[in-house]
Design an enzyme around this catalytic site. Structure first.
Site, PDB file in Angstrom:
ATOM      1  N   GLU A 112       0.826  -1.224   0.000  1.00 17.62           N
ATOM      2  CA  GLU A 112       0.000   0.000   0.000  1.00 17.62           C
ATOM      3  C   GLU A 112       0.858   1.270   0.000  1.00 17.62           C
ATOM      4  OE1 GLU A 112      -2.949  -0.352   3.118  1.00 17.62           O
ATOM      5  OE2 GLU A 112      -4.226  -1.536   1.832  1.00 17.62           O
ATOM      6  N   GLU A 162      -5.490  -7.971  -1.404  1.00 12.50           N
ATOM      7  CA  GLU A 162      -6.228  -7.967  -0.135  1.00 12.50           C
ATOM      8  C   GLU A 162      -7.691  -7.670  -0.398  1.00 12.50           C
ATOM      9  OE1 GLU A 162      -4.768  -5.495   3.070  1.00 12.50           O
ATOM     10  OE2 GLU A 162      -2.689  -6.015   2.603  1.00 12.50           O
TER      11      GLU A 162
HETATM   12  P1  P53 Z   1      -7.642  -3.386   9.216  1.00  9.57           P
HETATM   13  C1  P53 Z   1      -6.537   1.453   5.573  1.00  9.57           C
HETATM   14  C2  P53 Z   1      -7.446   1.344   4.529  1.00  9.57           C
HETATM   15  C3  P53 Z   1      -7.412   0.252   3.702  1.00  9.57           C
HETATM   16  C4  P53 Z   1      -6.495  -0.752   3.922  1.00  9.57           C
HETATM   17  O1  P53 Z   1      -7.233  -3.195   7.705  1.00  9.57           O
HETATM   18  C5  P53 Z   1      -5.590  -0.629   4.945  1.00  9.57           C
HETATM   19  C6  P53 Z   1      -5.599   0.476   5.768  1.00  9.57           C
HETATM   20  C7  P53 Z   1      -4.633   0.607   6.882  1.00  9.57           C
HETATM   21  O2  P53 Z   1      -5.079  -0.096   7.995  1.00  9.57           O
HETATM   22  O3  P53 Z   1      -4.636  -1.523   5.166  1.00  9.57           O
HETATM   23  C8  P53 Z   1      -4.661  -2.831   4.710  1.00  9.57           C
HETATM   24  O4  P53 Z   1      -6.768  -4.472   9.739  1.00  9.57           O
HETATM   25  C9  P53 Z   1      -3.340  -3.371   5.172  1.00  9.57           C
HETATM   26  C10 P53 Z   1      -3.476  -4.526   6.121  1.00  9.57           C
HETATM   27  C11 P53 Z   1      -4.666  -4.306   7.014  1.00  9.57           C
HETATM   28  C12 P53 Z   1      -5.881  -4.375   6.126  1.00  9.57           C
HETATM   29  O5  P53 Z   1      -5.845  -3.359   5.160  1.00  9.57           O
HETATM   30  O6  P53 Z   1      -7.397  -2.072   9.864  1.00  9.57           O
HETATM   31  O7  P53 Z   1      -2.477  -3.702   4.123  1.00  9.57           O
HETATM   32  O8  P53 Z   1      -2.275  -4.659   6.818  1.00  9.57           O
HETATM   33  O9  P53 Z   1      -4.766  -5.209   8.072  1.00  9.57           O
HETATM   34  C13 P53 Z   1      -7.193  -4.289   6.857  1.00  9.57           C
HETATM   35  O10 P53 Z   1      -9.063  -3.790   9.219  1.00  9.57           O
END
Ligand code: P53
Length: 483
Positions: free
Chosen positions: A190, A384
Site C-alpha cells: 500500500e 487484499e
Molecule cells: P484493518 C486502511 C485502509 C485500507 C487498507 O485493515 C488498509 C488500511 C490501513 O489499515 O490496510 C490494509 O486491519 C493493510 C493490512 C490491514 C488491512 O488493510 O485495519 O495492508 O495490513 O490489516 C485491513 O481492518
C-alpha cells in the site's frame, strides 16, 4: 462456474507485524508499525490520532512502552511459533497461493548492518520451503509498513535517501536467499499510505526535518519509496530473470455523490490524485501532469535528479496488485462520511457497511478491475480483500460466519464477471486468512480469517486455531468451483 479461469490463483494473505509476534528474540528489532499500542475504543477520543500528530517525541514518550500499554503487533497471532500448523491449515483449505511479508526487522534489524541476521533468514527459509512442499505458491511483500523503527530513529526514515540503499540491500538478500522459493514479489505494501501517514509508511517524522511542510514530507517520503521500489524491480529482473514483481496500492474506489457537475469534477480530482497517480507512477514510470500541478499549488518541490527519473521510467512493474475492501463517495456537496478516516469515504445510501463503517461493494470490485485493465493493460491481482467482523466462537468450537461467506461469494463472482468482460486478472488473496491483529485499530476482535485464533484484544487466550464455517466453504469452492 463456467467462467472460472483455470489457472486463477485463489489464496490468503498475512503480514509479519500482524501475525508473527515473538518480537524480542533472535535479533529482531521492532518495525515502525509495532510502536503503536492498542487503545480502547472509549479512550481513543482523548488521544490525538490525526496523522500529523504521529510525532517522534510522541512515539517515544507515549509509545516506547512507558505507560504499561499493550502493543498487539508485538504478539500477533503467534505465527512465529505456529507457522507450520498455519500452513497445514492453508493447505487443507486448498489455497493456491499465500501472500506473506518478510520482516525487514528480522533480516536487517537496524537497516545499516553489513551482514543479514542469520536467524531471520533461517526462519523464512523454513516457512518458504514448507509452502513449496505443500504446493502453495507464495507472494512475498518486502515491507508491509515494516520499516525497522531504528531506521526511523537514526536516519529519519524514507525521507532520507540513504534508506533507499538499505532497502535495496534487504531486497538483494531476499532475492539471493529466496529467489527460487517465491513466485511473486511486492516491494512495498500500500505504497500510497505513505502519502497519508508518512510515519507508518516510511518511518519519517516531521520534527526530524525542521522547516519542512507536512505536504513536502509526505510526497518526498513517497518519492523516495517509488525510487527504492523501481530499483528493486530492476535488481529483481536482473537477478531472477523473471517478470514477477508488482506494486501494491490501497485502491480507493469512490463514486460521485450525484450527477451535479461540481461533484463530477471533485470525483475526477479524487480519481486522479487518490487512485491513478499511484498506478501511473508504477505502470508508466513518471509523474502525471495533474500531480505536478498539485505540487506547485502545495509548494511541494520533489528532491530528485535525472538519474532517479530514468530509474522510475525504465523499471515499471510487471503486474498491478491492490487492496479492495470497500468503496465510498466524493463530492463538494451533501457528502456524509463513514467512520473510515481515509479519503473518499463518503456514505453511499445504496450500500451497507460493516461495524467498522467499511461499505461493502462487490460490484465496485468489478468496476475497479475493468477500469484498471482498460487504463493499464497489465495483469491484475487482488492482494487484499475481506470482511472484518467480531466473530464469536460457539459451543461447537467453530464460527458460523455466513456473513463472511456471503461477502466472499459476491466478491469472487465480481472477479469472475470482470474476467468475463475481458479483464486479465490472475489471482486473489483474502486478507488475514488466519485471524491476526488489525492494521488500523490494533484490535484482535476485527477478524478476517477462515481460521479463528483464540486471542482477545489484550492477547489473553490459548492461541489455538479453529476452522470457521467459511473455511469449509472455501475448501469446497476450490474442489468444485461452485460458489
Ligand atoms: P484493518 C486502511 C485502509 C485500507 C487498507 O485493515 C488498509 C488500511 C490501513 O489499515 O490496510 C490494509 O486491519 C493493510 C493490512 C490491514 C488491512 O488493510 O485495519 O495492508 O495490513 O490489516 C485491513 O481492518
Amino acid at each position: 462456474m463456467e467462467n472460472r479461469k483455470k489457472d486463477f490463483l485463489w489464496g490468503g494473505a498475512t503480514s509479519a507485524s500482524q501475525a508473527e509476534g515473538n518480537f524480542e528474540n533472535n535479533g529482531h528489532s521492532l518495525s515502525v508499525w509495532q510502536m503503536i499500542p492498542y487503545i480502547k475504543l472509549q479512550d481513543r477520543a482523548s488521544i490525538p490520532l490525526n496523522f500529523e500528530s504521529f510525532t517522534k517525541a510522541w512515539v517515544e514518550e507515549v509509545f516506547e512502552n512507558k505507560q504499561g500499554l499493550h502493543y498487539p503487533k508485538r504478539f500477533g497471532s503467534d505465527y512465529y511459533n505456529r507457522w507450520k500448523e498455519d500452513i497445514d491449515l492453508l493447505a487443507e483449505a486448498k489455497l493456491d497461493i499465500y501472500r506473506m511479508s518478510i520482516s525487514w526487522s528480522r533480516i536487517y534489524p537496524n537497516g545499516d548492518e553489513l551482514e543479514p541476521n542469520q536467524k531471520g533468514l533461517e526462519f523464512y527459509g523454513k516457512v518458504l520451503k514448507y509452502c513449496k512442499e505443500k504446493g502453495i505458491k507464495v507472494m512475498a511483500t518486502l515491507s508491509h509498513f515494516e520499516t525497522p523503527y531504528p531506521i526511523g530513529k537514526k536516519y529519519g526514515g524514507w525521507m532520507n535517501k540513504q534508506v533507499i540503499d538499505m532497502f535495496v540491500k534487504f531486497a538483494k538478500t531476499c532475492f539471493t536467499e529466496f529467489g527460487d522459493l517465491v513466485d511473486f514479489w511486492v516491494p512495498i505494501n500500500e505504497i500510497n499510505m505513505t502519502a497519508i501517514v508518512p510515519m507508518m509508511g516510511g518511518a519519517s517524522f516531521l520534527e526530524d526535518f525542521p522547516g519542512t511542510s507536512y505536504d513536502q514530507l509526505r510526497f518526498q517520503t513517497l518519492h523516495n519509496q517509488f525510487v527504492g521500489q523501481a530499483k528493486v524491480v530492476q535488481l529483481g529482473h536482473e537477478m531472477l530473470g523473471k517478470k514477477n514483481i508488482g506494486c501494491m496500492i490501497a485502491n480507493m474506489t469512490a463514486y460521485p455523490i450525484d450527477c451535479n457537475p461540481v461533484n463530477i469534477l471533485e470525483w475526477q480530482k479524487h480519481q486522479q490524485t487518490q487512485r491513478y497517480f499511484y498506478f501511473d507512477m508504477v505502470a508508466k514510470g513518471e509523474y502525471p501532469t495533474y500531480m505536478l500541478k498539485l505540487f506547485e499549488k502545495l509548494k511541494v518541490k520533489i528532491d530528485t535528479n535525472p538519474e532517479e527519473m530514468a530509474i522510475l521510467k525504465n523499471n515499471t512493474v510487471d503486474f498491478l496488485s491492490f487492496s479492495y475492501y470497500m468503496s465510498g463517495t466524493v463530492g463538494t456537496t451533501d457528502v456524509q462520511y463513514t467512520s473510515g478516516n481515509l479519503t473518499g469515504t463518503g456514505k453511499n445510501p445504496f450500500l451497507k457497511a460493516t461495524e467498522w463503517g467499511w461499505q461493502i461493494d462487490p460490484q465496485g470490485l468489478k468496476y475497479t478491475l475493468n477500469d484498471l485493465w482498460d487504463r493499464y493493460h497489465l495483469p491484475l491481482f487482488i492482494s487484499e480483500n475481506g470482511m472484518g467482523y467480531d466473530d464469536k466462537l460457539n459451543d461447537k468450537k467453530t464460527v458460523d460466519d455466513d456473513y463472511r461467506i456471503d461477502y466472499l461469494k459476491q466478491h469472487f463472482k465480481a472477479i469472475m464477471d470482470a474476467i468475463d468482460d475481458g479483464a486479465d486478472v490472475f489471482g486473489y488473496t483474502m486478507w488475514g486468512v488466519i485471524d491476526l491483529v488489525s492494521g488500523g485499530t490494533n484490535e484482535m476482535s476485527k477478524r478476517y480469517g477462515l481460521v479463528y485464533v483464540d486471542y482477545d484484544d489484550l492477547h489473553n487466550g490459548t492461541g489455538d486455531r479453529f476452522k470457521k464455517k467459511s473455511f469449509y466453504w472455501f475448501k469446497k469452492f476450490q474442489e468444485t468451483g461452485e460458489l
